[in-house]
Design a protein around this motif. Sequence first.
Motif: not given
Length: 383
Positions: A124-150
Amino acid sequence: MIPLAKPYLTKEEAQAAYDTILTGWITQGPKVQEFEEKFASYTGASYAVAVSNCTTALHLAMIVAGVSTGDEVICPSMSYIATANAIKYVGAVPVFAEVLPETYNLDPVDVQRKITQKTKAILIVHQIGLPADIDAFAALCQKNNLILIEDAACAIGSAYKGKKIGSHSDLVCFSFHPRKVISTGDGGMITTSRKDFYKRLKLLRQHGMSISDRVRHEAKSLVFEDHVEVGYNYRMTDIQAAVGIKQLDKLDWIVSERRKIAMAYNNAFSEIPFLQLPFENDGYFSNYQSYCVYLKRSSPLSRNDLMQLLLDSGIASRRGVMNAHRETAYAKDAEGLSLPISEDLQDNTIILPLFIPMGKDEINYVIDTLIGALKSNVASEAI
């Protein structure tokens, strides 16, 4: 000419660099360690590892995350090309997903659609300083056994749900390029709370060398290093770190001042029907690394015409964030790919000047010039 951006560096940073030069230790050493410790404390992470820039930070993050040849990493196309390049560096495939039109950040729904058996990570990219929805992507990663990188190149000092960016996941990469909120000339940082990641990141940034220069230098008996794996020369210098320490001390003040300028823009442009202003929902705190406005289809001027009018008036601006899939380097890989929201945002957004210190006269001149340009091209009653 009012510039788009410029680093806020003072005599304090110059003195810190000067003092460090006179110590004789100018490469990676005690100042780097001090900067890392203070950066980790600031972000709330357990560890921080300083590197030469954010691109090298992303590269090392891919390696320690286990991303390799044939893997897929889902990321936005709407980001500086280094985001996708870091995936390519390890032989993996960037899978471009769509962004949300209000925030310019990755759309979790489209990311979910693009997860396959080959997907290894979500970047995920926190574009021009505004955070992305980290919780939503963390949930996707947990569900699908993926790594989250910011990719937090633009997000130092930003916060998500009350916590500073850098503390939410295991691999968060920052930039200290001159266009970022704080700068060391160039440079990067990776934060993590995993000790195994921390140890390997430190190893990889210095040629895979088992013992650092500083440990060897301070040893009271003979010490011989081993190079335990193929690594890289991705070190930060102590001169840069000394500057970074002073910059970090001022970070919260710098962010506060940047937000004041952004709010002045918001207040002035809020009644202009042709502009979509930056979006910041509850729980999302932006450092306003950039101030980006979207020109709606009803605008009497095209994006490029408005940029030219600003330039003619002595105001620098930049087009919106690039789309990697439209660049020559990715044209073959992305053949047939359509990301209409990302493409529309690139084609119809303008980044306006925002820097510290930016005087009231400069702020008002940008405001008056932009509004005047739009007014002069439409009947006054339409404004």
